[in-house]
Design a protein around this motif. Sequence first.
Motif, short mmCIF file in Angstrom:
data_model
loop_
_atom_site.label_atom_id
_atom_site.label_comp_id
_atom_site.label_asym_id
_atom_site.label_seq_id
_atom_site.Cartn_x
_atom_site.Cartn_y
_atom_site.Cartn_z
N ARG A 183 -1.39 12.26 3.37
CA ARG A 183 -1.93 13.46 4.00
C ARG A 183 -0.95 14.59 3.79
N VAL B 78 -6.91 10.92 8.90
CA VAL B 78 -7.40 10.37 7.63
C VAL B 78 -8.79 9.74 7.80
N THR C 277 0.83 -1.20 0.00
CA THR C 277 0.00 0.00 0.00
C THR C 277 0.87 1.25 0.00
N GLN D 176 -9.70 14.91 0.03
CA GLN D 176 -10.88 14.68 0.88
C GLN D 176 -11.22 15.95 1.66
N ILE E 247 -6.53 10.57 -1.39
CA ILE E 247 -6.68 9.14 -1.67
C ILE E 247 -6.92 8.97 -3.17
N THR F 74 -6.34 15.10 3.41
CA THR F 74 -6.12 13.71 3.03
C THR F 74 -6.26 13.59 1.52
N TRP G 19 -2.27 6.83 -1.12
CA TRP G 19 -2.97 7.57 -0.09
C TRP G 19 -1.96 8.31 0.77
N GLN H 209 -5.83 -0.72 -3.80
CA GLN H 209 -4.87 -0.07 -4.69
C GLN H 209 -3.67 -0.98 -5.00
N ASN I 9 -10.38 0.24 0.74
CA ASN I 9 -10.07 1.12 -0.39
C ASN I 9 -8.56 1.26 -0.59
N ILE I 10 -7.84 1.39 0.51
CA ILE I 10 -6.39 1.51 0.43
C ILE I 10 -5.77 0.21 -0.06
#
Length: 304
Positions: free
Chosen positions: A253, A281, A88, A196, A191, A189, A251, A302, A298-299
């Motif tokens: 920040r 997050v 990730t 976000q 993603i 954040t 992902w 990826q 979701n992470i």
Amino acid sequence: MNPQQFGKVAVLMGGSSAEREVSLRSGQAVLNALSEQGVDAFAFDPAERNLFDLKSLHTDRAFIALHGRGGEDGTIQGALEFLGLPYTGSGVLGSALAMDKVRCKELFKARNLSTADFLVVEQGAHFDVEQIIAQFGAVMVKPAHEGSSIGMAKADTAAQLNQAINDAFRFDDTVMLEKWITGREFTVTVIAGIAQPIVEMVTPRGFYDYEAKYQANSTQYFCPADLTSDQTDYLQQLAQQAFKLVGASGWGRVDAMQDKDGQFYLLEVNTVPGMTEKSLVPMAVKANGINFNQLVINILEQTL
């Protein structure tokens, strides 16, 4: 979502950095979320096991919940690349650049992205604290390669600055001195390249330090932050630019501040942000109707 599509997932947590305890909490939260959704996941602490064990354990992919050095600086990413395991978050270059506060700032400056003025001091080299205070006034002292505000301190006198620099040298041979900004603190954040809702952090401690992040009950969070639509758009776009500029992906920040005149300043990019119960997050995506379990999936998706 078919949990079997992920195969066997190692949640990398702990490690040997100064952020070990936070990483263990982040990793446990991620592990719980994956297990609750039927994913075959297990905890793996690189400080306690040989990384090559991941192959003998028939691991299919890794969820990196390691914070700080060894986990967020490209080191573990390079090792996983060597092992041929999907993981990730950002790759080697993005992780390494984002972790290096000095090079991040130099990139921001080179691309004319708004960020505070700064100086760099090296351990063993001469520096004039009187001159620095005269030039900047108040200064934020930061070890160049630490996260979670570890080793950071504000100094507005020469004596305070000298002490803060020496304290920071306990964590790093390179220390960044950033002009102090009085104002509001925000984080954005990102993603899959999408910004976000913005979170504002308000603390009575002077700045959003380690205690304000993980221990104090006095920190307040506002999401979405109370900004105009134009300010929100500007800050989100600035964060996306910074994220892309350092080569970050997946992902992460981006932290920023706004001074009393309304000017925004980039602080830094975080490629493996905290995933604890107080983390930013999960708070940001919740404002978009995404719960913690969905965020974790979701992470992980990826990596497919």
